[in-house]
Design an enzyme around this catalytic site. Structure first.
Site, PDB file in Angstrom:
ATOM      1  N   ASP A  18     -50.242   6.193 -39.946  1.00  0.00           N
ATOM      2  CA  ASP A  18     -50.191   5.770 -38.542  1.00  0.00           C
ATOM      3  C   ASP A  18     -51.459   4.997 -38.173  1.00  0.00           C
ATOM      4  O   ASP A  18     -52.524   5.233 -38.739  1.00  0.00           O
ATOM      5  CB  ASP A  18     -50.047   7.019 -37.660  1.00  0.00           C
ATOM      6  CG  ASP A  18     -49.628   6.657 -36.238  1.00  0.00           C
ATOM      7  OD1 ASP A  18     -49.177   5.522 -36.007  1.00  0.00           O
ATOM      8  OD2 ASP A  18     -49.763   7.527 -35.358  1.00  0.00           O
ATOM      9  N   ASN A  66     -38.252   3.307 -35.836  1.00  0.00           N
ATOM     10  CA  ASN A  66     -38.935   2.009 -35.925  1.00  0.00           C
ATOM     11  C   ASN A  66     -37.989   0.812 -35.763  1.00  0.00           C
ATOM     12  O   ASN A  66     -38.433  -0.288 -35.433  1.00  0.00           O
ATOM     13  CB  ASN A  66     -39.708   1.865 -37.246  1.00  0.00           C
ATOM     14  CG  ASN A  66     -40.961   2.708 -37.326  1.00  0.00           C
ATOM     15  OD1 ASN A  66     -41.403   3.079 -38.408  1.00  0.00           O
ATOM     16  ND2 ASN A  66     -41.567   3.021 -36.178  1.00  0.00           N
TER      17      ASN A  66
END
Ligand code: FPP
Length: 246
Positions: A18, A66
């Protein structure tokens, strides 16, 4: 690397990569540049894990959620994936890395699927380390897919309901044949598991670092592994029960 005890390494390291976007935003750059730098960090971590002697490395490269990002960012990530695979294939062969993919791979663009299949085929006999890329991956989706598969086998009479155990069900997950991750690393500070390997991380040690993914390097990996080696893994037992087992 000398600081690591070879006999106490995790077998399977899973990473939630991340912070690419934040890395770029901090520098007033486009998020895609953050992902490009993130790809360089992927190269490093694969090389480092192989050198250290990790047997399984699983990277959360693209989640089901995503897909909802701006389409330009999604296409850039798909192009990066293909670029990464084509560029790294020779090194995977050289270092005997076997490529694997987990997730709803059929949802990826056809060209990315083709490149992925080709690299998996070429590396299928490598036995140095298994590198799994989680692509179009969601932990709950994986469990639902597993339920569909096992239900299909029940309908066909191949499995009896009373035979369903944790061990049997595990074989219906994308990670069939792999040990569960014993170490989960998350970069960029957030204390979340974000739908990653929900079933498999039941007993994983979790390590969160504030380092943003593009900045994650060998030193960060070694620090994380040193932290892992200091932990006492109890699997629901007491500390003294564990000591008596040794
Ligand atoms: C998280 O950063 C990262 C991703 C959504 C994708 C991970 C992709 C890579 C590391 C690069 C390409 C991968 C391969 C395997 C070639 P974020 O965008 O969520 O960061 P933010 O939370 O700071 O916005």
């Amino acid at each position: 690397m000398e600081r690591l005890k070879k006999d106490k390494l995790p077998r399977h390291v899973a990473i939630i990569m991340d912070g690419n976007g934040r890395w770029a935003q901090k520098r007033l750059l486009n998020r895609v540049i953050g992902h490009e730098k993130g790809m360089d960090a992927v190269r490093r971590v694969v090389r480092n894990c192989r050198e250290i002697g990790i047997s399984y490395l699983t990277l959360y490269a693209f989640s089901n959620e995503n897909w909802n990002r701006p389409s330009r960012e999604v296409s850039a990530l798909m192009i990066l994936l293909e670029r990464y695979l084509l560029k790294e294939l020779p090194e995977m062969m050289e270092n005997s890395v076997k490529l694997n993919a987990i997730g709803r791979i059929d949802l990826l663009p056809p060209s990315a699927q083709k490149t992925l299949q080709r690299c998996m085929k070429e590396t299928e006999n490598n036995n140095g380390m298994v590198l799994s890329l989680a692509l179009s991956y969601g932990g709950r989706a994986e469990i639902i897919d597993g339920i569909h598969k096992i239900a299909g086998d029940i309908e066909k009479g191949r499995v009896k309901v009373e035979d369903i155990t944790e061990e049997l069900f595990s074989r219906y997950l994308y990670t069939d044949g792999m040990p569960d991750p014993d170490f989960l690393i998350r970069t960029s500070g957030e204390m979340r598991v974000s739908n990653f390997l929900l079933w498999q991380i039941a007993y994983a040690e979790i390590y969160v670092t504030d380092t943003l993914w593009p900045d994650f390097g060998e030193e960060d990996l070694i620090n994380a592994l040193i932290d892992f080696q200091k932990r006492e893994r109890r699997f629901g037992l007491t500390g003294s029960q564990i000591a008596n087992r040794r």
